[in-house]
Design a protein around this motif. Structure first.
Motif, PDB file in Angstrom:
ATOM      1  N   UNK A  98       0.770  -1.061   0.256  1.00 40.28           N
ATOM      2  CA  UNK A  98      -0.099  -0.015  -0.046  1.00 40.28           C
ATOM      3  C   UNK A  98       0.668   1.262  -0.034  1.00 40.28           C
ATOM      4  N   UNK A  99       2.234   1.084   0.129  1.00 39.60           N
ATOM      5  CA  UNK A  99       3.199   2.579   0.278  1.00 39.60           C
ATOM      6  C   UNK A  99       2.689   3.177   1.705  1.00 39.60           C
ATOM      7  N   UNK A 100       2.149   2.492   2.680  1.00 40.30           N
ATOM      8  CA  UNK A 100       1.783   3.132   3.825  1.00 40.30           C
ATOM      9  C   UNK A 100       2.102   2.247   5.078  1.00 40.30           C
ATOM     10  N   UNK A 101       2.916   2.669   6.124  1.00 40.60           N
ATOM     11  CA  UNK A 101       3.088   1.625   7.212  1.00 40.60           C
ATOM     12  C   UNK A 101       1.875   1.267   7.903  1.00 40.60           C
ATOM     13  N   UNK A 102       1.831   0.179   8.283  1.00 39.06           N
ATOM     14  CA  UNK A 102       0.866  -0.331   9.199  1.00 39.06           C
ATOM     15  C   UNK A 102       1.220  -0.257  10.643  1.00 39.06           C
ATOM     16  N   UNK A 103       0.606  -0.477  11.631  1.00 40.59           N
ATOM     17  CA  UNK A 103       0.785  -0.518  13.175  1.00 40.59           C
ATOM     18  C   UNK A 103       0.156  -1.715  13.875  1.00 40.59           C
ATOM     19  N   UNK A 104       1.011  -2.174  14.711  1.00 42.08           N
ATOM     20  CA  UNK A 104       0.637  -3.384  15.514  1.00 42.08           C
ATOM     21  C   UNK A 104       0.677  -2.769  16.979  1.00 42.08           C
ATOM     22  N   UNK A 153      -5.747  -8.442  27.235  1.00 43.02           N
ATOM     23  CA  UNK A 153      -5.172  -7.759  26.288  1.00 43.02           C
ATOM     24  C   UNK A 153      -5.591  -7.551  24.893  1.00 43.02           C
ATOM     25  N   UNK A 154      -5.468  -6.332  24.326  1.00 45.28           N
ATOM     26  CA  UNK A 154      -5.995  -6.298  22.893  1.00 45.28           C
ATOM     27  C   UNK A 154      -4.894  -6.339  22.113  1.00 45.28           C
ATOM     28  N   UNK A 155      -5.004  -7.168  20.941  1.00 43.72           N
ATOM     29  CA  UNK A 155      -4.010  -7.088  19.790  1.00 43.72           C
ATOM     30  C   UNK A 155      -4.794  -6.426  18.671  1.00 43.72           C
ATOM     31  N   UNK A 156      -4.103  -5.553  18.233  1.00 44.17           N
ATOM     32  CA  UNK A 156      -4.676  -4.622  17.109  1.00 44.17           C
ATOM     33  C   UNK A 156      -3.752  -4.263  15.939  1.00 44.17           C
ATOM     34  N   UNK A 157      -4.350  -3.828  14.559  1.00 45.10           N
ATOM     35  CA  UNK A 157      -3.482  -3.312  13.687  1.00 45.10           C
ATOM     36  C   UNK A 157      -4.327  -2.146  13.290  1.00 45.10           C
ATOM     37  N   UNK A 158      -3.402  -1.395  12.719  1.00 41.24           N
ATOM     38  CA  UNK A 158      -3.919  -0.230  12.020  1.00 41.24           C
ATOM     39  C   UNK A 158      -3.177  -0.076  10.915  1.00 41.24           C
ATOM     40  N   UNK A 159      -4.049   0.086   9.786  1.00 39.85           N
ATOM     41  CA  UNK A 159      -3.778   0.044   8.350  1.00 39.85           C
ATOM     42  C   UNK A 159      -4.354   0.939   7.766  1.00 39.85           C
ATOM     43  N   UNK A 160      -3.828   2.353   7.681  1.00 40.64           N
ATOM     44  CA  UNK A 160      -4.705   3.651   6.872  1.00 40.64           C
ATOM     45  C   UNK A 160      -5.172   3.285   5.653  1.00 40.64           C
ATOM     46  N   UNK A 161      -4.630   2.299   4.680  1.00 46.66           N
ATOM     47  CA  UNK A 161      -5.194   2.460   3.410  1.00 46.66           C
ATOM     48  C   UNK A 161      -5.988   1.378   3.031  1.00 46.66           C
ATOM     49  N   UNK A 162      -6.517   0.761   4.133  1.00 44.86           N
ATOM     50  CA  UNK A 162      -7.741  -0.561   4.154  1.00 44.86           C
ATOM     51  C   UNK A 162      -8.925  -0.079   3.542  1.00 44.86           C
ATOM     52  N   UNK A 163      -9.201   1.142   3.323  1.00 46.25           N
ATOM     53  CA  UNK A 163     -10.234   1.642   2.638  1.00 46.25           C
ATOM     54  C   UNK A 163     -10.402   1.137   1.107  1.00 46.25           C
ATOM     55  N   UNK A 164      -9.217   1.058   0.628  1.00 47.66           N
ATOM     56  CA  UNK A 164      -8.867   0.276  -1.032  1.00 47.66           C
ATOM     57  C   UNK A 164      -9.467  -1.162  -0.947  1.00 47.66           C
ATOM     58  N   UNK A 165      -9.362  -1.733   0.143  1.00 43.48           N
ATOM     59  CA  UNK A 165     -10.028  -2.948   0.251  1.00 43.48           C
ATOM     60  C   UNK A 165     -11.359  -3.244   0.811  1.00 43.48           C
ATOM     61  N   UNK A 166     -11.875  -2.059   0.935  1.00 46.13           N
ATOM     62  CA  UNK A 166     -13.309  -2.071   1.730  1.00 46.13           C
ATOM     63  C   UNK A 166     -13.051  -2.613   2.923  1.00 46.13           C
ATOM     64  N   UNK A 167     -12.080  -2.262   3.811  1.00 45.30           N
ATOM     65  CA  UNK A 167     -12.025  -2.841   5.295  1.00 45.30           C
ATOM     66  C   UNK A 167     -11.901  -1.533   5.948  1.00 45.30           C
ATOM     67  N   UNK A 168     -12.269  -1.606   7.352  1.00 42.06           N
ATOM     68  CA  UNK A 168     -11.798  -0.665   8.208  1.00 42.06           C
ATOM     69  C   UNK A 168     -10.437  -0.639   8.473  1.00 42.06           C
ATOM     70  N   UNK A 169      -9.795   0.408   8.734  1.00 38.86           N
ATOM     71  CA  UNK A 169      -8.399   0.742   9.054  1.00 38.86           C
ATOM     72  C   UNK A 169      -7.630  -0.098  10.408  1.00 38.86           C
ATOM     73  N   UNK A 170      -8.815  -0.323  11.113  1.00 40.61           N
ATOM     74  CA  UNK A 170      -8.377  -1.027  12.567  1.00 40.61           C
ATOM     75  C   UNK A 170      -9.003  -2.361  12.597  1.00 40.61           C
ATOM     76  N   UNK A 171      -8.131  -3.438  12.817  1.00 38.71           N
ATOM     77  CA  UNK A 171      -8.518  -4.927  13.009  1.00 38.71           C
ATOM     78  C   UNK A 171      -7.994  -5.145  14.304  1.00 38.71           C
ATOM     79  N   UNK A 172      -8.789  -5.894  15.174  1.00 36.14           N
ATOM     80  CA  UNK A 172      -8.365  -6.292  16.407  1.00 36.14           C
ATOM     81  C   UNK A 172      -9.034  -7.408  17.400  1.00 36.14           C
TER      82      UNK A 172
END
Length: 318
Positions: free
Chosen positions: A49-55, A69-88
């Motif tokens: 995607x050309x944009x860092x993700x975050x764990x 404990x929460x395990x989460x990822x944030x992927x700012x470009x998820x919109x192009x996959x029709x997915x929320x940026x936060x998965x957890x």
């Protein structure tokens, strides 16, 4: 041995009563016994995607009671996959035995607890007669933030803006049965000065809320901009306002506070309070009807723990 139960997003969405969830969070922030270590925050490259993700790894313990404990990822470009940026996902644990008692999807958990934290702050910081709300952003948080704010203030008018006008209209459609009007708008500058509460939940790298438009008595709720190079409010907002944060630990995580801190416009000593000091009564919040207040949220593992326990109790009818 306890058998872990699974709690779905659907259950969380259908069993959220914001006043009760706010009460659970307030109880947590008022308690001196809950232990929350610094969360792990790791950026990793995402060349696709050309944009860092975050764990994010966010643990918390209430000794002899619950842990999680929460395990989460944030992927700012998820919109192009029709997915929320936060998965957890969230894992709730019996703090005495270490047994995992529940797992739950944390997309809705995160959205609900984040909205509840903003509304909890608003109960201390916005004017009690606040009746209008501008929602900037059209992600998963937006409808939750609107409903949460409306649970603590007599909101009658809501306006929604996003870069995608159709998403703004969809949020208003979702909220058409609520006890307030909801209108999608095409631009925000002429609305900022008219609103009692402005809530902003975006991944913007340039300020959207500009201080030159603010009027006395407003409350600004900054929920997005979770990285140091992101920002939802400009320096003029910070200079005009009494600034509160969810927790001191988050001060340097978002550009909304880290950039003004680095430039000297904001200092740690001038931060008026946080959810711990507000909920414990150490600080009182809004001082006058004309005061402009800002609440900057970056999220906290205590919120996840208290919200997960709230939904666990709902699920098990405890």
């Amino acid at each position: 041995m306890e058998k872990a139960i699974y709690i779905s997003d659907d259950f969380i969405n259908e069993n959220t009563h914001f006043p009760a969830l706010l009460a659970a969070l307030k109880e947590g922030f008022s308690s001196p016994d809950i232990l929350v270590p610094q969360r792990h925050h790791h950026d990793f490259p995402n060349p696709e995607t050309g944009s860092d993700s975050t764990l994010l790894l966010m643990p918390a313990w209430h000794p002899a009671k619950i842990a999680g404990v929460k395990i989460a990822t944030v992927s700012p470009e998820n919109g192009r996959y029709d997915l929320p940026s936060i998965q957890a996902i969230y894992v709730l644990i019996n703090a005495i035995t270490g047994t995992m008692i529940a797992t739950m999807q944390a997309k809705s958990l995160t959205a609900k607890r984040t909205a509840a934290a903003s509304a909890l702050a608003s109960s201390f910081l916005s004017r009690k007669d606040a009746s209008s709300l501008l929602m900037i952003g059209t992600g998963a948080l937006s409808a939750n933030l609107i409903r949460a704010h409306a649970s603590v203030r007599p909101i009658k008018e809501v306006f929604v803006w996003g870069r995608n006008a159709e998403k703004a209209k969809a949020i208003c459609s979702e909220l058409k049965e609520e006890n307030f009007s909801c209108t999608a708008i095409m631009q925000i500058d002429d609305k900022i000065g008219d609103m009692d509460i402005i809530s902003c939940a975006t991944l913007s790298k340039t300020p959207l809320v500009l201080g030159k438009y603010l009027k006395p008595g407003q409350h600004i709720d900054l929920v997005g901009a979770y990285k140091k190079d992101m920002r939802e409010a400009d320096d003029a907002v910070i200079q005009k306002a009494s600034v509160y944060v969810d927790t001191p630990a988050g001060l340097h995580e978002s550009g909304d506070t880290s950039i003004p801190l680095h430039s000297g416009i904001l200092t740690e000593d001038t931060i008026k309070g946080n959810l711990f000091t507000l909920c414990s009564g150490e600080v009182s919040g809004r001082k006058s009807e004309k005061e402009v207040t800002v609440f900057k949220s970056v999220g906290h593992a205590l919120e996840d723990l208290m919200a997960a326990n709230y939904y666990y109790n709902q699920f098990t009818n405890e």
